[in-house]
Structure formats: structure tokens, C-alpha cells
Design a protein around this motif. Structure first.
Motif, PDB file in Angstrom:
ATOM      1  N   ILE A 150     -31.688 -39.302 -39.301  1.00 15.51           N
ATOM      2  CA  ILE A 150     -31.675 -38.088 -40.103  1.00 15.51           C
ATOM      3  C   ILE A 150     -31.805 -38.476 -41.574  1.00 15.51           C
ATOM      4  N   MET A 151     -32.742 -37.850 -42.281  1.00 12.98           N
ATOM      5  CA  MET A 151     -32.929 -38.118 -43.714  1.00 12.98           C
ATOM      6  C   MET A 151     -32.820 -36.821 -44.500  1.00 12.98           C
ATOM      7  N   SER A 152     -32.182 -36.906 -45.669  1.00 11.78           N
ATOM      8  CA  SER A 152     -32.012 -35.732 -46.527  1.00 11.78           C
ATOM      9  C   SER A 152     -33.157 -35.633 -47.525  1.00 11.78           C
ATOM     10  N   GLY A 153     -33.491 -34.396 -47.874  1.00 13.12           N
ATOM     11  CA  GLY A 153     -34.501 -34.167 -48.907  1.00 13.12           C
ATOM     12  C   GLY A 153     -33.897 -33.781 -50.234  1.00 13.12           C
ATOM     13  N   PHE A 154     -32.589 -33.470 -50.250  1.00 14.36           N
ATOM     14  CA  PHE A 154     -31.906 -33.025 -51.459  1.00 14.36           C
ATOM     15  C   PHE A 154     -30.524 -33.656 -51.506  1.00 14.36           C
ATOM     16  N   PRO A 155     -29.945 -33.786 -52.718  1.00 11.10           N
ATOM     17  CA  PRO A 155     -28.578 -34.319 -52.804  1.00 11.10           C
ATOM     18  C   PRO A 155     -27.572 -33.396 -52.137  1.00 11.10           C
ATOM     19  N   ASN A 156     -26.416 -33.980 -51.815  1.00 11.27           N
ATOM     20  CA  ASN A 156     -25.282 -33.224 -51.254  1.00 11.27           C
ATOM     21  C   ASN A 156     -25.689 -32.436 -50.009  1.00 11.27           C
ATOM     22  N   THR A 157     -26.306 -33.146 -49.077  1.00 13.68           N
ATOM     23  CA  THR A 157     -26.700 -32.539 -47.808  1.00 13.68           C
ATOM     24  C   THR A 157     -25.644 -32.844 -46.758  1.00 13.68           C
ATOM     25  N   PHE A 158     -25.263 -31.815 -46.000  1.00 12.64           N
ATOM     26  CA  PHE A 158     -24.258 -31.961 -44.954  1.00 12.64           C
ATOM     27  C   PHE A 158     -24.875 -31.519 -43.630  1.00 12.64           C
ATOM     28  N   VAL A 159     -24.708 -32.350 -42.619  1.00 10.23           N
ATOM     29  CA  VAL A 159     -25.285 -32.080 -41.306  1.00 10.23           C
ATOM     30  C   VAL A 159     -24.169 -32.042 -40.277  1.00 10.23           C
ATOM     31  N   ASN A 160     -24.126 -30.974 -39.517  1.00  9.67           N
ATOM     32  CA  ASN A 160     -23.231 -30.893 -38.354  1.00  9.67           C
ATOM     33  C   ASN A 160     -24.062 -31.046 -37.092  1.00  9.67           C
ATOM     34  N   TYR A 161     -23.544 -31.777 -36.132  1.00  9.11           N
ATOM     35  CA  TYR A 161     -24.271 -31.929 -34.872  1.00  9.11           C
ATOM     36  C   TYR A 161     -23.304 -31.834 -33.702  1.00  9.11           C
ATOM     37  N   THR A 162     -23.789 -31.198 -32.630  1.00 11.41           N
ATOM     38  CA  THR A 162     -23.010 -30.998 -31.414  1.00 11.41           C
ATOM     39  C   THR A 162     -23.814 -31.513 -30.235  1.00 11.41           C
ATOM     40  N   CYS A 163     -23.260 -32.473 -29.506  1.00 12.48           N
ATOM     41  CA  CYS A 163     -23.925 -33.031 -28.334  1.00 12.48           C
ATOM     42  C   CYS A 163     -23.205 -32.658 -27.041  1.00 12.48           C
ATOM     43  N   SER A 164     -22.089 -31.959 -27.135  1.00 16.43           N
ATOM     44  CA  SER A 164     -21.392 -31.458 -25.957  1.00 16.43           C
ATOM     45  C   SER A 164     -20.563 -30.254 -26.375  1.00 16.43           C
ATOM     46  N   THR A 165     -20.156 -29.465 -25.431  1.00 18.88           N
ATOM     47  CA  THR A 165     -19.440 -28.240 -25.729  1.00 18.88           C
ATOM     48  C   THR A 165     -18.133 -28.522 -26.453  1.00 18.88           C
ATOM     49  N   ASN A 166     -17.907 -27.756 -27.544  1.00 18.63           N
ATOM     50  CA  ASN A 166     -16.659 -27.789 -28.312  1.00 18.63           C
ATOM     51  C   ASN A 166     -16.396 -29.117 -29.019  1.00 18.63           C
ATOM     52  N   VAL A 167     -17.411 -29.954 -29.168  1.00 23.47           N
ATOM     53  CA  VAL A 167     -17.252 -31.209 -29.913  1.00 23.47           C
ATOM     54  C   VAL A 167     -18.303 -31.229 -31.017  1.00 23.47           C
ATOM     55  N   THR A 168     -17.853 -31.050 -32.258  1.00 18.25           N
ATOM     56  CA  THR A 168     -18.745 -31.014 -33.414  1.00 18.25           C
ATOM     57  C   THR A 168     -18.401 -32.155 -34.354  1.00 18.25           C
ATOM     58  N   GLU A 169     -19.403 -32.879 -34.761  1.00 15.53           N
ATOM     59  CA  GLU A 169     -19.237 -33.960 -35.730  1.00 15.53           C
ATOM     60  C   GLU A 169     -20.150 -33.697 -36.913  1.00 15.53           C
ATOM     61  N   HIS A 170     -19.934 -34.432 -38.015  1.00 18.32           N
ATOM     62  CA  HIS A 170     -20.735 -34.177 -39.213  1.00 18.32           C
ATOM     63  C   HIS A 170     -21.159 -35.481 -39.867  1.00 18.32           C
ATOM     64  N   VAL A 171     -22.211 -35.367 -40.664  1.00 20.49           N
ATOM     65  CA  VAL A 171     -22.764 -36.492 -41.427  1.00 20.49           C
ATOM     66  C   VAL A 171     -22.952 -36.021 -42.861  1.00 20.49           C
ATOM     67  N   ASP A 172     -22.530 -36.817 -43.833  1.00 20.09           N
ATOM     68  CA  ASP A 172     -22.747 -36.529 -45.247  1.00 20.09           C
ATOM     69  C   ASP A 172     -23.884 -37.400 -45.761  1.00 20.09           C
ATOM     70  N   LEU A 173     -24.863 -36.771 -46.411  1.00 22.65           N
ATOM     71  CA  LEU A 173     -25.983 -37.471 -47.015  1.00 22.65           C
ATOM     72  C   LEU A 173     -25.954 -37.170 -48.514  1.00 22.65           C
ATOM     73  N   PRO A 174     -25.353 -38.054 -49.324  1.00 21.62           N
ATOM     74  CA  PRO A 174     -25.059 -37.707 -50.729  1.00 21.62           C
ATOM     75  C   PRO A 174     -26.273 -37.630 -51.635  1.00 21.62           C
ATOM     76  N   GLU A 175     -27.322 -38.394 -51.344  1.00 19.80           N
ATOM     77  CA  GLU A 175     -28.475 -38.446 -52.235  1.00 19.80           C
ATOM     78  C   GLU A 175     -29.734 -38.002 -51.510  1.00 19.80           C
ATOM     79  N   ALA A 176     -30.720 -37.559 -52.268  1.00 23.54           N
ATOM     80  CA  ALA A 176     -32.038 -37.300 -51.694  1.00 23.54           C
ATOM     81  C   ALA A 176     -32.622 -38.625 -51.211  1.00 23.54           C
ATOM     82  N   GLY A 177     -33.007 -38.696 -49.965  1.00 25.01           N
ATOM     83  CA  GLY A 177     -33.493 -39.942 -49.383  1.00 25.01           C
ATOM     84  C   GLY A 177     -32.444 -40.703 -48.603  1.00 25.01           C
ATOM     85  N   SER A 178     -31.186 -40.238 -48.623  1.00 31.52           N
ATOM     86  CA  SER A 178     -30.159 -40.879 -47.794  1.00 31.52           C
ATOM     87  C   SER A 178     -30.462 -40.620 -46.320  1.00 31.52           C
TER      88      SER A 178
END
Length: 356
Positions: A66-94
């Protein structure tokens, strides 16, 4: 032009005054005899999306980048029911690499992201695929299976019932509708080479994301997204536009009634920071000049000219000691040659003092 790096994704920003095409890739991915080169055409950033569903072809696993196009991008992802995790991408291009295996995952972000997957299994070499974002479209997408592709299969993510047809037959498919992605995964296998297939939905418009995957005769993975050319334009702000910020990001085409998708982020509108304001050019130039000016005597070049660099080599030490000894001996010889004159001068001084 070609840019080469030893690292993973570079996060390089490319701008052009006219239309260009950009490809990325590497010499090989994988290990031992399962290695393969990977290459993919990069979509422009205004074609990136906020909502993705990633799924592996039947019999394969995958990694997700996963790559960000803008600073301060936050991604949530769910691969199973009721389990959500997140990824922080602080810079554009992270970017972040996630191992999803054979799971079907739902990703949603507050700002546009680029999602790539590396598909592989124990017997075949991997390939790189740029995932298309979930998008609401109208029409019937067409898919061509190249003559060099074997064991081809379509991976379709959609929110409606569809049929996949060629000129001669209707293809049977495997349908899975996990509750955590609010859409269905349709795996269409055993596609014929050098054949065109049509994806027909039961209603229009519909949400869809499609890619094709197969192998060539040497067992190397082949895959690419099926991109839709839509007339949907990116939203922009004008001078008098009324921009509402802080809206929630939701699945395209999804209903606002009932429970929301498991991943909903409250995000700020990217265009809200672009407001009209007056700039004093002279003051701006003066500030830039004061900020960027460097006095010549403060440069590292000047400072280094005042410092003798140490040299710890044996040859340098021998030369230094030899020169010091020669100069010392030369000074001692001068004193010895003048010692008689110095003694006579000393006697005259003593005599003058005693007579007085």
C-alpha cells in the motif's frame, strides 16, 4: 528516462507538462527457481482510490503493498469479521507491505492510495498486479485473454449478480460473499486463450473491480487489472464552490440505510486547504532570499579551508619528522657558527657594566 534504485518502492513523484506513460518493476521477485521479473504500468494519482477489496486467485496467496499519495494517510483493513487493523502512512510516497495469504481483505483510507499485490504459489513464479479501486460504472466490461496466458482466471469484486460470457458459452463461476467486505468475490476459472469475454451485470450502474491472472508456458505469473475508462472527473474546488469537509468515506454505490461498512473513516476534504488568498510577491521573494541566502564564510568549503586534515599514514609521519629534524639541525648549525661572536659580545657587555 529510467530511474534505478536498490530499495523497494521509491515514493518518487513524477509530474509532466504533457501526457506520459510510466512503468515500474524490478529484475526479480521471489526466491531460488521461483523468481520472476515484475513490471506494471502506474496509474496517475487521480485514478487512485480510497476503497479496495483484495483477493487471491484460486490456489494462490499474495502480499499487499500500500502506498500513499498524500501526507497523513490512514488505512483501515479488515481480513475477517470483526477484526479491523490500521496502517499509518505519514508522508506522500510512504508504503507498507502486508502479508494477507489467501484472505479476502477490505481496505479503506482517508486519502487516495495505490494498492499492489504480489501473487504466487509453491509451483509458479510470482507476478505484480496493480489493484483497481472499487468504482461505480455503467456498461459491460470486456476482457481479452492473451494467447500466451494459460490457466487464466478472472477475479471480480462486485455488488450485483453478473454473468461472464464469451462468443460461444457462459462461464460458470465460484461466488463468495464475505460479510466483512459488503461485496461478493467472483472467481471465473478455465478461461480460453485468445478469447474475449463480456461481464454483464443484472443492473446498472454497479460497483466493480476486476483483474485477470494466469501463467505463461514457462510457469511465470502474468496478471493485470481491467481498467474502466469512465467520464467520472475528479472533484475540484472553484472560487465560489461550497466545500463541505469532514464527510465520511463510504463504499461507492452502497446504501446509507442500515449498518455502515466495518471501515468508515471521518476524513477532511483534501481541497479545503486550497483557498484563494493574496500574495505579496516582493515580500515573498525577500523572505525566500533571506531564508535561502548562505554567507560565503559560513559554507563548508570555506570552513574546511581553515582546517588541516589529519593524515595518519606512516609515510606522512616519516616526512614530517624528517623535515622537523632538518630544520632543527639547520638552526643549531647557525647558532654554532655564531657562537664566537656571541661570546665576544657577551664579554664586551660585561666589561662595560663593570667599568661603570
Amino acid at each position: 528516462m529510467q530511474v534505478y534504485t536498490e530499495s523497494d518502492f521509491t515514493g518518487t513523484e513524477i509530474r509532466s507538462s504533457r501526457t506520459v506513460s510510466v512503468f515500474n518493476g524490478n529484475k526479480r521477485i521471489g526466491q531460488a527457481y521461483k523468481r520472476n521479473h515484475a513490471a506494471e504500468q502506474l496509474p496517475p494519482i487521480d485514478n487512485w482510490g480510497n476503497v479496495y477489496v483484495t483477493a487471491a486467485p484460486q490456489g494462490f496467496t499474495y502480499e499487499c503493498k500500500i502506498m500513499s499519495g498524500f501526507p497523513n494517510t490512514f488505512v483501515n483493513y479488515t481480513c475477517s469479521t470483526n477484526v479491523t487493523e490500521h496502517v499509518d502512512l505519514p508522508e506522500a510516497g510512504s508504503f507498507k507491505t502486508l502479508t494477507f495469504g489467501n484472505s479476502t481483505c477490505f481496505l479503506i483510507s482517508n486519502k487516495p492510495i495505490l494498492v499492489n499485490i504480489i501473487v504466487a504459489n509453491d509451483n509458479q513464479r510470482p507476478c505484480l498486479i496493480t489493484m483497481p479501486a472499487l468504482e461505480e460504472i455503467e456498461g459491460e466490461p470486456m476482457v481479452y485473454v492473451p494467447a500466451a496466458m494459460e490457466n487464466a482466471q478472472l477475479v471480480i469484486v462486485t455488488n450485483v449478480r453478473i454473468t461472464v460470457k464469451s462468443a460461444n458459452e457462459t462461464i460458470s463461476e465460484y461466488v463468495e460473499c464475505p460479510s466483512h467486505i459488503n461485496t461478493c468475490i467472483i472467481l471465473v476459472e478455465n478461461l480460453n486463450r485468445n478469447q474475449i469475454y463480456k461481464i454483464t451485470p443484472m443492473r446498472q450502474p454497479f460497483v466493480v473491480s476486476v483483474y485477470i491472472h494466469g501463467i505463461n508456458m514457462k510457469g511465470r505469473g502474468i496478471g493485470y487489472p481491467i481498467l474502466q475508462r469512465t467520464n467520472k472527473k475528479q472533484q475540484t474546488t472553484t472560487e465560489n464552490a461550497d466545500v463541505k469537509c469532514g464527510e465520511s468515506t463510504v463504499l461507492p454505490g452502497s446504501s446509507t440505510e442500515g449498518p455502515p461498512p466495518p471501515l468508515v473513516l471521518n476524513t477532511s476534504c483534501q481541497c479545503c486547504s486550497f483557498k484563494n488568498y493574496t500574495v505579496n510577491l516582493e515580500e515573498t521573494l525577500k523572505l525566500l532570499k533571506d531564508e535561502l541566502y548562505v554567507h560565503p564564510k559560513k559554507t563548508t568549503l570555506y570552513l574546511r579551508s581553515l582546517i588541516s586534515a589529519p593524515d595518519h599514514r606512516v609515510a606522512s609521519k616519516v616526512m614530517g619528522y624528517t623535515c622537523g629534524c632538518v630544520l632543527g639541525i639547520f638552526g643549531i648549525c647557525l647558532v654554532i657558527l655564531d657562537i664566537g661572536s656571541l661570546l665576544a659580545m657577551w664579554e664586551n657587555i660585561k666589561g662595560n657594566i663593570c667599568n661603570h
